[in-house]
Design a protein around this motif. Structure first.
Motif, PDB file in Angstrom:
ATOM      1  N   GLY A 133      16.409 -27.134  49.700  1.00  0.00           N
ATOM      2  CA  GLY A 133      15.248 -26.271  49.518  1.00  0.00           C
ATOM      3  C   GLY A 133      15.292 -25.390  48.296  1.00  0.00           C
ATOM      4  N   PHE A 134      16.161 -25.686  47.329  1.00  0.00           N
ATOM      5  CA  PHE A 134      16.191 -24.908  46.090  1.00  0.00           C
ATOM      6  C   PHE A 134      14.839 -25.028  45.387  1.00  0.00           C
ATOM      7  N   GLU A 135      14.256 -23.886  45.054  1.00  0.00           N
ATOM      8  CA  GLU A 135      12.946 -23.949  44.393  1.00  0.00           C
ATOM      9  C   GLU A 135      12.645 -22.662  43.641  1.00  0.00           C
ATOM     10  N   VAL A 136      12.019 -22.831  42.481  1.00  0.00           N
ATOM     11  CA  VAL A 136      11.467 -21.712  41.723  1.00  0.00           C
ATOM     12  C   VAL A 136      10.018 -22.049  41.420  1.00  0.00           C
ATOM     13  N   SER A 137       9.110 -21.155  41.773  1.00  0.00           N
ATOM     14  CA  SER A 137       7.691 -21.401  41.529  1.00  0.00           C
ATOM     15  C   SER A 137       7.023 -20.122  41.042  1.00  0.00           C
ATOM     16  N   THR A 138       6.008 -20.280  40.224  1.00  0.00           N
ATOM     17  CA  THR A 138       5.256 -19.124  39.728  1.00  0.00           C
ATOM     18  C   THR A 138       3.773 -19.455  39.661  1.00  0.00           C
ATOM     19  N   GLY A 139       2.975 -18.412  39.688  1.00  0.00           N
ATOM     20  CA  GLY A 139       1.550 -18.500  39.423  1.00  0.00           C
ATOM     21  C   GLY A 139       1.202 -17.399  38.443  1.00  0.00           C
ATOM     22  N   SER A 140       0.053 -17.455  37.819  1.00  0.00           N
ATOM     23  CA  SER A 140      -0.305 -16.405  36.869  1.00  0.00           C
ATOM     24  C   SER A 140      -1.799 -16.129  36.917  1.00  0.00           C
ATOM     25  N   GLU A 141      -2.157 -14.965  36.408  1.00  0.00           N
ATOM     26  CA  GLU A 141      -3.551 -14.528  36.488  1.00  0.00           C
ATOM     27  C   GLU A 141      -3.882 -13.627  35.305  1.00  0.00           C
ATOM     28  N   VAL A 142      -5.087 -13.791  34.762  1.00  0.00           N
ATOM     29  CA  VAL A 142      -5.608 -12.850  33.774  1.00  0.00           C
ATOM     30  C   VAL A 142      -6.303 -11.745  34.563  1.00  0.00           C
ATOM     31  N   VAL A 143      -5.697 -10.576  34.607  1.00  0.00           N
ATOM     32  CA  VAL A 143      -6.219  -9.465  35.404  1.00  0.00           C
ATOM     33  C   VAL A 143      -7.351  -8.748  34.684  1.00  0.00           C
ATOM     34  N   PHE A 144      -7.221  -8.622  33.357  1.00  0.00           N
ATOM     35  CA  PHE A 144      -8.220  -7.885  32.581  1.00  0.00           C
ATOM     36  C   PHE A 144      -8.180  -8.371  31.142  1.00  0.00           C
ATOM     37  N   ASN A 145      -9.352  -8.555  30.549  1.00  0.00           N
ATOM     38  CA  ASN A 145      -9.421  -9.037  29.169  1.00  0.00           C
ATOM     39  C   ASN A 145     -10.768  -8.633  28.582  1.00  0.00           C
ATOM     40  N   ASN A 146     -10.778  -7.534  27.837  1.00  0.00           N
ATOM     41  CA  ASN A 146     -12.032  -7.058  27.265  1.00  0.00           C
ATOM     42  C   ASN A 146     -12.074  -7.169  25.744  1.00  0.00           C
ATOM     43  N   GLY A 147     -11.119  -7.908  25.162  1.00  0.00           N
ATOM     44  CA  GLY A 147     -11.079  -8.052  23.714  1.00  0.00           C
ATOM     45  C   GLY A 147     -10.200  -7.029  23.034  1.00  0.00           C
ATOM     46  N   LYS A 148     -10.022  -5.878  23.675  1.00  0.00           N
ATOM     47  CA  LYS A 148      -9.161  -4.835  23.126  1.00  0.00           C
ATOM     48  C   LYS A 148      -7.831  -4.776  23.871  1.00  0.00           C
ATOM     49  N   TYR A 149      -7.898  -4.983  25.178  1.00  0.00           N
ATOM     50  CA  TYR A 149      -6.699  -4.959  26.009  1.00  0.00           C
ATOM     51  C   TYR A 149      -6.653  -6.215  26.880  1.00  0.00           C
ATOM     52  N   LEU A 150      -5.445  -6.706  27.074  1.00  0.00           N
ATOM     53  CA  LEU A 150      -5.243  -7.912  27.888  1.00  0.00           C
ATOM     54  C   LEU A 150      -4.163  -7.621  28.927  1.00  0.00           C
ATOM     55  N   THR A 151      -4.539  -7.689  30.204  1.00  0.00           N
ATOM     56  CA  THR A 151      -3.584  -7.485  31.289  1.00  0.00           C
ATOM     57  C   THR A 151      -3.278  -8.821  31.948  1.00  0.00           C
ATOM     58  N   LEU A 152      -2.005  -9.172  31.992  1.00  0.00           N
ATOM     59  CA  LEU A 152      -1.567 -10.442  32.581  1.00  0.00           C
ATOM     60  C   LEU A 152      -0.601 -10.189  33.724  1.00  0.00           C
ATOM     61  N   ALA A 153      -0.649 -11.078  34.707  1.00  0.00           N
ATOM     62  CA  ALA A 153       0.279 -11.004  35.840  1.00  0.00           C
ATOM     63  C   ALA A 153       0.901 -12.377  36.065  1.00  0.00           C
ATOM     64  N   ILE A 154       2.196 -12.389  36.318  1.00  0.00           N
ATOM     65  CA  ILE A 154       2.899 -13.603  36.742  1.00  0.00           C
ATOM     66  C   ILE A 154       3.617 -13.251  38.041  1.00  0.00           C
TER      67      ILE A 154
END
Length: 269
Positions: A133-154
């Motif tokens: 059962g060894f496993e590494v998994s991730t997902g990601s999301e663009v939380v905010f993007n207004n052209g001036k600031y970019l918030t990312l989540a993994i």
């Protein structure tokens, strides 16, 4: 008179042409500094004799799997692209590699380190449900993007043996022009006041755990989180397992709205 009029017309036409060219250039320039584009990239690899079996199959004893989804800035300032790539790699490498192993410089290298850990575990303890059962998994999301600031989540989860996996999260806001990761000092005027506001909000949102007898102490001291970022509403705070509460109580998420922050907020959207 006709010649003079022609000269005037020619001059006006030239002036309009120059202005049009300048507007065209400005338009092109604006396009290069518009809202960054972010794509989700996939990295999948597996190793083991019975990875063809279902994950919940108890007879699977030899399988290590990597299933990563992560963000890449495909359009935007190079400084931003480089900053996001460095931040993403740092997170992915950290969950693929053991702390004591030499750090890799590529995702393929980090994957090999993960598979080596799996091989060593099998060698030491033999094939078992754990090594299946060894496993590494991730997902990601663009939380905010207004052209001036970019918030990312993994968000990710890594299981390399033991009682349970290790859920983790990386959340940051980048200046879209410079690629700088915004700190608390960039976002608020008074961190102590914001911490007090955040604790009040957490106590309200997680009232159930406090009613059951939990409270902050020397072991689980309340602090501002490592992971935070801008949203349309305000500043999103993400507390990982163990950060302010025991693992069994899970992660904690709250948002301090711009209305709640008032003059404490340095950035106004």
């Amino acid at each position: 008179m006709r010649i003079q009029n022609f000269h005037k017309i020619f001059f006006l036409a030239s002036l309009i042409s120059i202005v049009a060219c300048q507007n065209s250039k400005n338009g092109t320039q604006e396009e290069t500094t518009t809202t960054p584009s972010v794509e989700q990239k996939v990295f999948r690899k597996e190793q083991g004799a019975d990875c063809d079996k279902a994950a919940d199959d108890e007879t699977r004893t030899d399988c290590a799997r990597i299933d990563l989804l992560y963000p890449v800035v495909t359009k935007g300032e190079k400084a931003l692209q480089d900053a996001v790539a460095a931040w993403t790699n740092n997170y992915l490498f950290s969950i693929l590699e053991a702390e004591q192993t030499p750090k890799s410089s590529t995702l393929d290298g980090a994957a090999k380190a993960f598979f080596r850990i799996h091989d060593e575990t099998k060698k030491e303890g033999g094939a078992s449900a754990m090594t299946g059962g060894f496993e590494v998994s991730t997902g990601s999301e663009v939380v905010f993007n207004n052209g001036k600031y970019l918030t990312l989540a993994i968000n990710g989860n890594a299981y390399m043996g033991g009682a349970h996996g290790s859920p983790t999260e990386a959340l940051n806001t980048f200046d879209a022009k410079s690629g700088k990761i915004l700190t608390w000092d960039d976002l608020v005027t008074d961190k102590a006041a914001v911490q007090a506001l955040a604790e009040k909000k957490v106590r309200k949102e997680r009232a159930d755990v406090f009613k059951e007898g939990f409270d902050f102490d020397d072991t689980f001291n309340f602090v501002l989180p490592v992971n935070y970022g801008l949203t349309e509403e305000g500043i999103f705070l993400y507390y990982q397992h163990y950060e302010i509460m025991p693992y069994a109580l899970g992660a904690t998420e709250v948002t301090l709205t711009f209305e709640e922050l008032g003059p404490l907020a340095k950035i106004k959207l």
